[in-house]
Write a protein that holds these residues in place. Structure first.
Motif, mmCIF file in Angstrom:
data_model
loop_
_atom_site.group_PDB
_atom_site.id
_atom_site.type_symbol
_atom_site.label_atom_id
_atom_site.label_comp_id
_atom_site.label_asym_id
_atom_site.label_seq_id
_atom_site.Cartn_x
_atom_site.Cartn_y
_atom_site.Cartn_z
ATOM 1 N N ALA A 21 0.672 -1.210 -0.100
ATOM 2 C CA ALA A 21 0.163 -0.014 -0.090
ATOM 3 C C ALA A 21 0.966 1.249 0.044
ATOM 4 O O ALA A 21 0.345 2.472 -0.346
ATOM 5 N N ALA A 22 2.084 1.192 0.127
ATOM 6 C CA ALA A 22 3.083 2.338 0.400
ATOM 7 C C ALA A 22 2.817 3.412 1.246
ATOM 8 O O ALA A 22 3.217 4.390 1.350
ATOM 9 N N TYR A 26 5.442 6.670 2.023
ATOM 10 C CA TYR A 26 4.638 7.793 1.999
ATOM 11 C C TYR A 26 5.127 8.633 3.121
ATOM 12 O O TYR A 26 5.406 9.813 3.113
ATOM 13 N N PRO B 276 0.143 18.078 -2.010
ATOM 14 C CA PRO B 276 0.031 16.846 -1.343
ATOM 15 C C PRO B 276 -0.750 16.785 -0.376
ATOM 16 O O PRO B 276 -1.954 16.019 -0.105
ATOM 17 N N GLU B 280 -4.328 15.260 0.331
ATOM 18 C CA GLU B 280 -4.699 14.343 1.754
ATOM 19 C C GLU B 280 -6.132 14.821 2.375
ATOM 20 O O GLU B 280 -7.108 14.117 2.633
ATOM 21 N N GLN B 356 -4.003 3.364 -4.813
ATOM 22 C CA GLN B 356 -3.877 4.962 -4.103
ATOM 23 C C GLN B 356 -2.639 5.747 -4.409
ATOM 24 O O GLN B 356 -2.708 6.995 -4.471
ATOM 25 N N SER B 357 -1.727 4.972 -4.643
ATOM 26 C CA SER B 357 -0.482 6.053 -5.186
ATOM 27 C C SER B 357 -0.676 6.548 -6.346
ATOM 28 O O SER B 357 -0.543 7.816 -6.759
ATOM 29 N N ARG B 360 -3.334 9.486 -5.786
ATOM 30 C CA ARG B 360 -2.971 10.763 -5.371
ATOM 31 C C ARG B 360 -1.935 11.284 -6.280
ATOM 32 O O ARG B 360 -2.148 12.590 -6.551
ATOM 33 N N GLU B 364 -2.963 15.084 -7.421
ATOM 34 C CA GLU B 364 -1.997 16.275 -7.319
ATOM 35 C C GLU B 364 -1.862 16.993 -8.799
ATOM 36 O O GLU B 364 -1.957 17.972 -8.777
#
Ligand code: HEM
Ligand code: SF4
Lengths: 76, 406
Positions: A21-22, A26, B276, B280, B356-357, B360, B364
């Motif tokens: 999931a990193a 992060y 970022p 979030e 999710q990466s 994101r 962004e």
């Protein structure tokens, strides 16, 4: 909360449990990385005190509790 | 389905309920959250299920191996009629428990690792720039949903899957119909079209090499017998379903949130480093899937002084857990200055969002590019007049249209 960790802090990660999931990389990019396949790598198993808050966040946010801190009084 | 949740002092209000503000919970959820971390709601079919609004309780449950995501279990709760359709029941990965879940997830992780996602940055930037170019060429006005929020993630997923460009429009349209369908037959029809398309492509890629996830899995896993062809098709479908509308709606609702908070928008425009953190906070407030998960207990599970009984349905509310007063100060406020990233918008536990990466990165680039290149972008109608999803379409939040000018 104090930002210090004990001198003997050891960070380990369970690569079998990791789901890539990193979150850790992060939260604490100086301590964690991902390999080519997306699984956790511990870049720095003995991070300095300045990494302590980021490390706590990484431990807290890992969705499968794959990160362990040992040698800590208050950590994971 | 019989109601299985225990009788209690309070009634179980209906779920889902529409949001009045696109980035705030409906008042009824707030009232449930005020009762404590666990309460009950009733679904369209009359079934009463647990409604978890506390952050630690939701995390505890999502990490508990006694809680199942298996949609083929007869006691798995359906939150909207369309989820009773066959196609929803057969989605791999999201709707599977270990060990099958973990096998599939392992196959997919490489395509969504941070390194792989970082290598997509120029591609995503080019896709975003291309859509901003088009808006600037043909507008003002524009429809931010049609012209930007929907096509950008669709093109990114097409890139990840390795789809031929000429198929983009079909792909986008069918995926929207699958997600927004209000009846079983409607969603089944869209699902059938997509499965047919992905099936044909995955077959072709076994002999005719191609880029992306479908190309790689067809060549390395299906051709060698490690993955079935049918599962590859399902995997591609799940990635589309999970990654398209979620990201699209977060772009749209995130833009509305930023426009409603001009000071924070101005700060983001002035200080690109803060993007970022803005993303979030948008993820936390918008919580586009509303739920961090839908589950059924396979054993009695004690939580927060209560016991969830085997067979009972459990809804984990990201919208509410993200606003747990024990975790966040002034949780209702949109505040990009928050730290800690404690939110369940991507879920938690073994099913936590695979993309999710990538999401994101897309968010962004989308917000920073949009508001840098069109700094005076604004809505032409008040946010509360925007047409929202039809009731019954499920829990993914969104607006169908977003007229803007600049
Ligand atoms: C803002 C955008 C996104 C949000 C809010 C979001 C949210 C979520 C949530 C809440 C889950 C957990 C579902 C559950 O536990 O029942 C999930 C899982 C998943 N997401 Fe996302 N998602 C987003 C973007 C994406 C993207 C871009 C992709 C891929 C291209 C993707 C692919 C997936 C997949 C495959 C799963 C299932 C993982 C598993 O079961 O192991 N998502 N997502
Ligand atoms: S946060 Fe946990 S699951 Fe995610 S990459 Fe790190 S160790 Fe793996």
């Amino acid at each position: 909360m104090s930002a210090d960790g004990p001198a003997d802090a050891l960070v380990t990660a369970d690569r079998e449990a990791c789901i890539g999931a990193a979150q850790c990389a992060y939260s604490a990019p100086a301590v964690f990385d991902q390999d080519e396949d997306g699984y956790v790598l511990v870049r720095d198993p003995h991070p300095g005190p300045h990494e302590w808050d980021a490390l706590r966040e990484a431990v807290d946010l890992c969705p499968v509790q794959a990160i362990r801190l040992s040698g800590t009084a208050d950590g994971a | 389905m019989e109601t299985t949740a225990p009788p209690g002092p309070s009634a179980a209000p209906p779920f889902p309920q529409p949001r009045a503000c696109p980035y705030q919970p409906p008042p009824a959820y707030e009232q449930l959250g005020a009762q404590g971390p666990l309460s009950r709601v009733s679904l369209f079919d009359g079934r009463v299920v647990w409604f978890v609004t506390g952050y630690p309780e939701a995390r505890q449950l999502l990490a508990d191996p006694r809680i199942s995501a298996d949609r083929q279990r007869p006691d798995y709760p359906a939150v909207a009629p369309r989820f009773q359709a066959e196609v929803a029941k057969r989605l791999v990965l999201i709707g599977m428990d270990p060990p099958a879940h973990d096998e599939h997830r392992r196959l997919l992780n490489p395509d969504f690792s941070r390194k792989r996602v970082a290598s997509l940055r120029p591609v995503v930037q080019a896709i975003v720039d291309d859509h901003v170019d088009r808006m600037l060429r043909t507008g003002p006005p524009a429809d931010l949903v049609r012209d930007f929020a929907l096509p950008v993630p669709s093109r990114v997923i097409s890139e990840v899957l390795g789809l031929p460009h000429e198929d983009l429009e079909f792909f986008q349209d069918a995926s929207r119909r699958l997600l927004q369908a209000t009846t079983g037959p409607e969603s089944q029809e869209a699902g059938r079209e997509l499965i047919g398309y992905l099936d044909a492509l995955a077959t072709r890629r076994r002999t005719e090499p191609g880029p992306g996830l479908i190309g790689r899995l067809a060549r390395e896993e299906v051709a060698t017998g490690r993955l079935s062809h049918a599962d590859l098709v399902q995997i591609a479908l799940v990635i589309l379903v999970a990654g398209h509308e979620t990201t699209a709606s977060t772009i749209a609702l995130g833009a509305i949130t930023l426009l409603d908070h001009p000071e924070q928008l101005a700060r983001m425009q002035a200080e690109p480093d803060t993007v970022p953190a803005v993303v979030e906070e948008i993820l936390r407030c918008v919580a586009v899937t509303d739920l961090a998960g839908v589950r059924v207990a396979t054993a009695d599970i004690p939580v927060a002084g209560q016991v969830i009984r085997a067979g009972e349905g459990v809804l984990l509310s990201a919208t509410m857990a993200n606003r747990d007063g024990r975790v966040h100060q002034d949780p209702q406020a949109f505040d990009a200055g928050r730290t800690g990233r404690r939110q369940l918008s991507f879920g938690y536990g073994i099913h936590q969002c695979l993309g999710q990466s990538l999401a994101r990165l897309e968010l962004e680039i989308a917000f920073s590019t949009l508001f840098t290149r069109i700094p005076t972008l604004r809505l032409t109608v008040p946010a509360d007049r925007l047409p929202t999803r039809p009731p019954g379409s499920g829990t993914v939040q969104g607006v169908n249209e977003m007229p803007v000018t600049w």
